[in-house]
Scaffold this motif. Structure first.
Motif, PDB file in Angstrom:
ATOM      1  N   GLN A 203       0.825  -1.205   0.000  1.00  0.00           N
ATOM      2  CA  GLN A 203       0.000   0.000   0.000  1.00  0.00           C
ATOM      3  C   GLN A 203       0.862   1.260   0.000  1.00  0.00           C
ATOM      4  O   GLN A 203       0.564   2.227  -0.716  1.00  0.00           O
ATOM      5  CB  GLN A 203      -0.928   0.004   1.212  1.00  0.00           C
ATOM      6  CG  GLN A 203      -2.019  -1.040   1.141  1.00  0.00           C
ATOM      7  CD  GLN A 203      -2.915  -0.987   2.353  1.00  0.00           C
ATOM      8  OE1 GLN A 203      -3.383   0.083   2.731  1.00  0.00           O
ATOM      9  NE2 GLN A 203      -3.139  -2.132   2.973  1.00  0.00           N
ATOM     10  N   VAL A 204       1.934   1.256   0.778  1.00  0.00           N
ATOM     11  CA  VAL A 204       2.829   2.415   0.825  1.00  0.00           C
ATOM     12  C   VAL A 204       3.493   2.618  -0.535  1.00  0.00           C
ATOM     13  O   VAL A 204       3.610   3.753  -1.018  1.00  0.00           O
ATOM     14  CB  VAL A 204       3.888   2.247   1.942  1.00  0.00           C
ATOM     15  CG1 VAL A 204       4.990   3.278   1.808  1.00  0.00           C
ATOM     16  CG2 VAL A 204       3.234   2.353   3.302  1.00  0.00           C
TER      17      VAL A 204
ATOM     18  N   LEU B 114       0.888   4.056  -2.926  1.00  0.00           N
ATOM     19  CA  LEU B 114       0.613   5.454  -2.588  1.00  0.00           C
ATOM     20  C   LEU B 114       1.779   6.354  -2.991  1.00  0.00           C
ATOM     21  O   LEU B 114       1.567   7.464  -3.490  1.00  0.00           O
ATOM     22  CB  LEU B 114       0.337   5.597  -1.092  1.00  0.00           C
ATOM     23  CG  LEU B 114      -1.068   5.229  -0.638  1.00  0.00           C
ATOM     24  CD1 LEU B 114      -1.135   5.167   0.878  1.00  0.00           C
ATOM     25  CD2 LEU B 114      -2.078   6.221  -1.162  1.00  0.00           C
ATOM     26  N   THR B 115       2.995   5.887  -2.792  1.00  0.00           N
ATOM     27  CA  THR B 115       4.165   6.690  -3.153  1.00  0.00           C
ATOM     28  C   THR B 115       4.190   6.955  -4.651  1.00  0.00           C
ATOM     29  O   THR B 115       4.475   8.076  -5.089  1.00  0.00           O
ATOM     30  CB  THR B 115       5.456   5.980  -2.707  1.00  0.00           C
ATOM     31  OG1 THR B 115       5.411   5.822  -1.287  1.00  0.00           O
ATOM     32  CG2 THR B 115       6.682   6.781  -3.085  1.00  0.00           C
TER      33      THR B 115
ATOM     34  N   ARG C 135      -0.358   7.564   3.788  1.00  0.00           N
ATOM     35  CA  ARG C 135       0.954   6.915   3.723  1.00  0.00           C
ATOM     36  C   ARG C 135       1.694   7.073   5.046  1.00  0.00           C
ATOM     37  O   ARG C 135       2.336   6.136   5.522  1.00  0.00           O
ATOM     38  CB  ARG C 135       1.775   7.508   2.579  1.00  0.00           C
ATOM     39  CG  ARG C 135       3.133   6.842   2.436  1.00  0.00           C
ATOM     40  CD  ARG C 135       3.926   7.396   1.302  1.00  0.00           C
ATOM     41  NE  ARG C 135       4.398   8.736   1.599  1.00  0.00           N
ATOM     42  CZ  ARG C 135       5.197   9.428   0.800  1.00  0.00           C
ATOM     43  NH1 ARG C 135       5.587   8.931  -0.349  1.00  0.00           N
ATOM     44  NH2 ARG C 135       5.586  10.634   1.138  1.00  0.00           N
TER      45      ARG C 135
END
Length: 91
Positions: free
Chosen positions: A28-29, A32-33, A63
């Motif tokens: 997920q991070v 999102l990044t 994030r």
């Protein structure tokens, strides 16, 4: 602009923890990044797009919460993830 399906699959494959992992905090991070980077470029070209700016700030907040979760539960994975994604982290 959203991520293309192929780009999304590539990110998931490079950050997943096991073969069927598609939603771990690390994945997920990473997703999102990627979206944050795209939106930052968009806002440099369109500085008056305030709705996108709000979306960017919301993504950054999400994030940050995910990174705090990872840092609390697994500091080693957090440091590795921050290095791989070139995310600045308070020491």
């Amino acid at each position: 602009m959203a991520l293309l399906q192929q780009e999304k699959q590539q990110i998931i494959e490079s950050y997943r923890l096991h073969d069927t992992d598609t939603g771990s905090a690390e994945v997920q991070v990473a997703l999102l990044t990627s979206r944050i980077n795209q939106l930052s470029q968009h806002l440099q070209r369109n500085p008056k797009d305030f709705n996108s700016r709000r979306g960017l700030l919301m993504m950054i907040g999400r994030r940050k919460r995910l990174l705090n979760y990872i840092a609390k539960h697994s500091p080693d994975r957090f440091r590795e993830l921050a290095e791989r994604l070139n995310i600045r982290v308070k020491k």
